[in-house]
Design an enzyme around this catalytic site. Structure first.
Site, PDB file in Angstrom:
ATOM      1  CE  LYS A 168      -3.688  -2.011   3.218  1.00 47.96           C
ATOM      2  NZ  LYS A 168      -4.156  -1.888   1.825  1.00 47.96           N
TER       3      LYS A 168
HETATM    4  C1  LIG Z   1      -3.587  -1.029   0.879  1.00 46.64           C
HETATM    5  C2  LIG Z   1      -3.853  -1.375  -0.531  1.00 46.64           C
HETATM    6  C3  LIG Z   1      -3.015  -0.941  -1.584  1.00 46.64           C
HETATM    7  C4  LIG Z   1      -1.850   0.002  -1.356  1.00 46.64           C
HETATM    8  O1  LIG Z   1      -0.790  -0.598  -0.672  1.00 46.64           O
HETATM    9  P1  LIG Z   1       0.340   0.341   0.006  1.00 46.64           P
HETATM   10  O2  LIG Z   1       1.267  -0.611   0.659  1.00 46.64           O
HETATM   11  O3  LIG Z   1      -0.372   1.238   0.960  1.00 46.64           O
HETATM   12  O4  LIG Z   1       0.981   1.125  -1.092  1.00 46.64           O
HETATM   13  C5  LIG Z   1      -3.296  -1.367  -2.869  1.00 46.64           C
HETATM   14  N1  LIG Z   1      -4.360  -2.171  -3.128  1.00 46.64           N
HETATM   15  C6  LIG Z   1      -5.186  -2.604  -2.156  1.00 46.64           C
HETATM   16  C7  LIG Z   1      -6.351  -3.450  -2.528  1.00 46.64           C
HETATM   17  C8  LIG Z   1      -4.973  -2.229  -0.823  1.00 46.64           C
HETATM   18  O5  LIG Z   1      -5.808  -2.650   0.127  1.00 46.64           O
END
Ligand SMILES: *Cc1c(COP(=O)(O)O)cnc(C)c1O
Length: 433
Positions: A107
């Site tokens: 993220k």
């Molecule tokens: C947020 C997150 C996801 C999921 O991503 P999305 O875009 O919400 O589908 C997967 N793995 C990790 C480690 C995350 O922090």
């Protein structure tokens, strides 16, 4: 490029407005009016271009003239200022490691891009914006880090007390400055309910300018396309890859599908889910049923009704067959997740985190049915972020990276609060003065 609201096609805004507002009225999501195909020359030159050059070319049409080219270039360079290595893990299976950013979760890219865009846009507005966000763990750290020290932007993060890992909590609570952590005596759902109530509160929206920083926001959603181009840049096989994406709110996967619509060669995508299987169910039956979220080991994907599902439909003009042609869903249990972490550690000497394990397993199952294909699974978090799970499963220690070690010497600073929307409102009103 302009964006329309999925709730009202006649509601049209620029990238700037979409970024500042986050969500369209009546809970609509912003979606690009046209999807710009990249020229063939772009793909011919892909392997020789730097990741900064690639990212800039990909995102520029989406931003349009709302940010000057030289400034956008600078924003992009800061956004992708770390490695995105493609690592061979087992026969035909490669990890795209997206955890080399400052908070060790994928993220970071979206949060860094969005924070800089919002900071830029707010320079010319004579008011402050408050980013309000609820986190079950990873979002909070990435947002706190991305927005730290950005002028004109205040960040308030709600997290459920005792329900995030110790590393995640330190990432949220030790920065200070324009970042405030509210430690809520309740669950993640309580935090989200409080945030939603704040967004729809009229008195609050008059008193201060609130926006969100989750993948609903186009400035957080769209830069996630970069990963897929970076993966392809390192791909050395003749056939395009199958790509498995560990999915919760489906921002990341929809970004991958957007990259595909721009022309990126991909053989097939996999929606890799844990027990929260609303989208795999839809892909199988054509009927979408939202469900209450259930708690799993891969907790960043515990989403029962993914916000970005409407974007998945828009990407393929609501055509189920077109979606099924490019996307297959898998739901992986916690039992299988644990077993996968164990097996891959023992047999391939590679340590997965629970989210990466879900995407690894789904890819493996797909490749077993499609002999001769090769694939990439996204590893979205460093295993140390989930060391409590991972260490029990492998019965060993997870090495702690330097960036995390430094956190342990910092002091937690949070404001505790009951799980009450009224309390949150009072708190925000006080700050607006
Ligand atoms: C947020 C997150 C996801 C999921 O991503 P999305 O875009 O919400 O589908 C997967 N793995 C990790 C480690 C995350 O922090």
């Amino acid at each position: 490029m302009l964006y329309y609201s999925t709730q009202d096609q006649s509601h049209i805004v620029t990238f700037k407005e979409a970024t500042i507002r986050g969500q369209a009225p009546e809970r609509g999501l912003y979606f690009p009016q046209t999807i710009p195909a990249l020229p063939a020359a772009f793909f011919d030159g892909l392997k020789n271009n730097s990741k900064e050059e690639i990212a800039l070319q990909v995102i520029q049409p989406f931003v349009g003239d709302t940010i000057q080219y030289a400034i956008l270039k600078n924003i992009v360079e800061k956004t992708v200022d770390f490695d995105f290595p493609l690592v061979e893990v087992s026969d035909s299976m490669y990890a795209l490691e997206l955890f080399h950013g400052p908070t060790l979760a994928f993220k970071d890219v979206g949060a860094r891009f969005m924070s800089q865009c919002l900071g830029y846009f707010m320079q010319h507005e004579h008011k402050k914006v408050t980013v309000l966000v609820a986190t079950s763990g990873d979002t909070g750290g990435a947002v706190a880090n991305g927005f730290y020290g950005v002028d004109g932007v205040d960040v308030v993060i709600l997290y459920p007390s005792g329900k995030v890992s110790s590393i995640q909590e330190l990432q949220l609570t030790t920065l200070g400055k324009n970042i405030t952590a509210l430690e809520i005596d309740g669950t993640f759902d309580d935090c989200q309910r409080m945030v939603k109530a704040a967004f729809t509160d009229e008195a609050l929206s008059k008193a201060l300018f609130l926006t969100s920083a989750n993948s609903i926001n186009v400035a957080r959603w769209l830069p996630q396309q970069f990963y897929y181009f970076f993966a392809y840049r390192q791909w050395e096989h003749k056939n395009p890859p199958v790509i498995s994406v560990p999915s919760g709110n489906f921002g990341n996967l929809c970004a991958g599908l957007m990259a595909y619509r721009l022309g990126l060669p991909v053989q097939h995508f996999i929606a890799a889910c844990n027990a929260n299987d609303a989208v795999p169910g839809y892909l199988q039956t054509g009927a979408y049923a939202a469900k209450p979220a259930v708690a799993t080991l891969s907790n960043a994907m515990d989403v029962g009704d993914p916000s970005n599902f409407v974007r998945l439909l828009r990407l393929f003009d609501n055509n189920l067959l077109s979606i099924q042609n490019i996307l297959t869903g898998f739901s992986i249990s916690d039992e299988t997740t644990k077993r996968t972490i164990q097996e891959v550690y023992k047999e391939e000497n590679y340590l997965l985190d629970p989210h990466g394990a879900v995407s690894y397993k789904a890819l493996q199952q797909y490749l077993q049915e499609h002999a001769g294909s090769e694939g990439i699974f996204l590893e979205t978090a460093h295993p140390v972020k989930f060391y409590d799970v991972v260490e029990t499963v492998i019965a060993g220690d997870v090495p702690i990276p330097k960036a995390v070690q430094a956190l342990f010497s910092k002091t937690k600073n949070s404001i505790t609060m009951q799980a009450s929307s009224e309390d949150l409102k009072a708190f925000l009103m006080e700050r607006a003065k």
